[in-house]
Design an enzyme around this catalytic site. Structure first.
Site, PDB file in Angstrom:
ATOM      1  CG  HIS A 177      -0.402  -0.059   2.537  1.00  0.00           C
ATOM      2  ND1 HIS A 177       0.113   1.045   3.187  1.00  0.00           N
ATOM      3  CD2 HIS A 177      -0.242  -1.098   3.397  1.00  0.00           C
ATOM      4  CE1 HIS A 177       0.541   0.691   4.382  1.00  0.00           C
ATOM      5  NE2 HIS A 177       0.363  -0.608   4.542  1.00  0.00           N
ATOM      6  CD  GLU A 227      -3.230  -1.677   5.124  1.00  0.00           C
ATOM      7  OE1 GLU A 227      -3.358  -2.764   5.680  1.00  0.00           O
ATOM      8  OE2 GLU A 227      -2.736  -0.685   5.713  1.00  0.00           O
ATOM      9  CD  GLU A 228      -1.381   1.875   7.661  1.00  0.00           C
ATOM     10  OE1 GLU A 228      -2.111   1.432   8.554  1.00  0.00           O
ATOM     11  OE2 GLU A 228      -0.209   1.496   7.485  1.00  0.00           O
ATOM     12  CG  HIS A 247       0.825   2.390  12.539  1.00  0.00           C
ATOM     13  ND1 HIS A 247      -0.498   2.043  12.692  1.00  0.00           N
ATOM     14  CD2 HIS A 247       1.150   1.996  11.298  1.00  0.00           C
ATOM     15  CE1 HIS A 247      -0.923   1.441  11.584  1.00  0.00           C
ATOM     16  NE2 HIS A 247       0.068   1.399  10.732  1.00  0.00           N
ATOM     17  CG  ASP A 257       2.560  -0.308   7.917  1.00  0.00           C
ATOM     18  OD1 ASP A 257       2.238  -0.798   6.834  1.00  0.00           O
ATOM     19  OD2 ASP A 257       1.737  -0.085   8.815  1.00  0.00           O
ATOM     20  CD  GLU A 281       0.751  -4.231   5.646  1.00  0.00           C
ATOM     21  OE1 GLU A 281       1.481  -3.711   6.522  1.00  0.00           O
ATOM     22  OE2 GLU A 281      -0.117  -3.600   5.022  1.00  0.00           O
ATOM     23  CG  ASP A 338      -2.668   4.134   2.833  1.00  0.00           C
ATOM     24  OD1 ASP A 338      -2.298   3.081   2.290  1.00  0.00           O
ATOM     25  OD2 ASP A 338      -3.545   4.162   3.713  1.00  0.00           O
TER      26      ASP A 338
HETATM   27 ZN   LIG Z   1       0.676  -1.623   6.361  1.00  0.00          ZN
END
Ligand SMILES: [Zn+2]
Length: 387
Positions: free
Chosen positions: A73, A137-138, A360, A105, A165, A75
């Site tokens: 992904h 995705e997030e 994150h 990520d 991931e 984003d």
């Molecule tokens: Zn991810």
């Protein structure tokens, strides 16, 4: 034409685009398209409705079925309120780690996948390689379904999907499904001295939240199914992360809003759980309406994605195990797009560089060693497809 950029240089470019989910990812998509074009690869876009974001996919190799799909992904999560030691949008190496938002990520894998595609185009492959880069995705795996649908219709059929991931390059064969709701409980405002004539939205919401507490306790006490037993925790969880309501201590609250999130083990579905919750809410609403007709409970669906079921004799698992040498059993409780690919008929696993513990976080990083291990994995894949 050899690939003009190393994986590291590609990652540098990807990190420099602040593709937080709420913002457009088009600058990144433009760059990726140009990169692929420079390598002689045609990319295709799948737009969101407002045409502010796009997913991107591409195919390299003969126009035959059996492609391996590399999925990532574009984003990333926001950086506001986080204490960063260096600019999150500038890839910075310190102590064998590559710092930057999204390095782990999952722009690290995105960069490797793009480099692998260019390598496959350059060296030639007998079996095709595809890339699938999504958006949103997030915020609940919202962007992938339309892309997966179009890939399944427009490209030769893929055989195995590797969702990169962060898994420390371990082969993850299962994850929970997920879903999110926003609940708005509307009561009836009166002075709290006569609260029996009002409907307190907060206290009603508390009953719904306590439903979640009770269900979690029941699930924890029950015997898990064989597939559920693989997970930590081995049951479906219901979680409330935010709540807002009320205006004063002596007024029965008119409004209360809270979110509710479900993480369902394979074998159970978020839909069933939501249906059970809705029945609970409707029963409570009837009680509230008996006191005052304007009271109501509104429930809106924010997102939902399916679980990844461990496959028996799965093509993606066999391939990833052969390339990584990992033969352990791994499942995760976070969601990915692997379940969505699987639901569309693909064989899928999660396998990518980096540790989910760094995702994150402020000072998110990807270890250089993980990045290199991921690159070695994908180089083996390309060599495999060339044989
Ligand atoms: Zn991810």
């Amino acid at each position: 034409m050899p690939s003009p950029l190393t994986p590291r240089q590609i990652l540098e470019r990807l990190v420099a685009f602040p593709t937080v989910s709420r913002d457009s990812n088009l600058a990144l998509v433009d760059w990726v398209e140009e990169f692929l074009e420079g390598a002689g690869i045609t990319a295709h876009r799948v737009w969101n409705e407002e045409r502010t974001k796009a997913a991107l996919y591409a195919h390299v190799g003969p126009e035959v079925d059996g492609a391996v799909v590399l999925s990532g992904h574009t984003d990333v999560v926001p950086v506001e309120g986080q204490d960063w030691s260096s600019d999150p949008w500038t890839l910075t190496e310190r102590d064998g780690r590559l710092y930057g938002r999204g390095t782990c990520d999952m722009k690290g894998f995105d960069a490797l996948a793009l480099a692998a595609l260019a390598l496959a185009q350059e060296t030639g492959v007998k079996r095709p390689l595809q890339i699938a880069l999504s958006f949103d995705e997030e915020v609940g795996c919202l962007g992938a379904p339309a892309m997966i649908d179009e890939m399944a219709r427009c490209l030769p059929k893929g055989r195995a999907v590797i969702v990169g991931e962060p898994s420390r390059m371990q082969v993850v064969t299962g994850h929970k499904g997920g879903g999110g709701l926003i609940c708005h409980v509307q009561g009836h405002e009166v002075h709290s001295s006569i609260m029996h004539r009002g409907v307190n939205a907060i206290m009603s919401a508390a009953r719904l939240i306590d439903w979640a507490n009770r269900r979690n306790a029941q699930s924890a006490a029950a015997r898990p199914s064989e597939v559920a037993a693989l997970f930590d925790p081995p049951w479906t969880t219901v979680h409330v992360g935010t709540i807002r309501g009320g205006t004063a201590g002596n007024i029965t609250a008119r409004d209360c809003r809270f979110d509710m999130g479900f993480r369902a083990v394979p074998g159970e579905t978020v839909e069933e759980w939501v249906a059970t919750f809705e029945a609970e809410a409707r029963a409570l609403e009837a009680e509230m309406k008996a006191i005052h007709p304007e009271a109501q409970i509104r429930i809106a669906r924010l997102f939902g994605y399916p679980p990844l079921r461990p496959e028996s004799e799965g093509a993606a698992e066999a391939l990833a195990r052969r390339l990584s040498g990992d033969n352990g059993t791994h499942v995760v409780s976070y969601g990915t797009e692997a379940g969505q690919f699987q639901a569309a008929g693909y064989s899928a696993v999660v396998c990518g560089p980096g540790d989910i513990a760094q995702a994150h976080q402020p000072d998110e990083y990807l270890e250089v060693a993980q990045f290199e291990e991921g690159w070695a994995f994908l180089q083996r894949l390309v060599a495999d497809l060339a044989r």
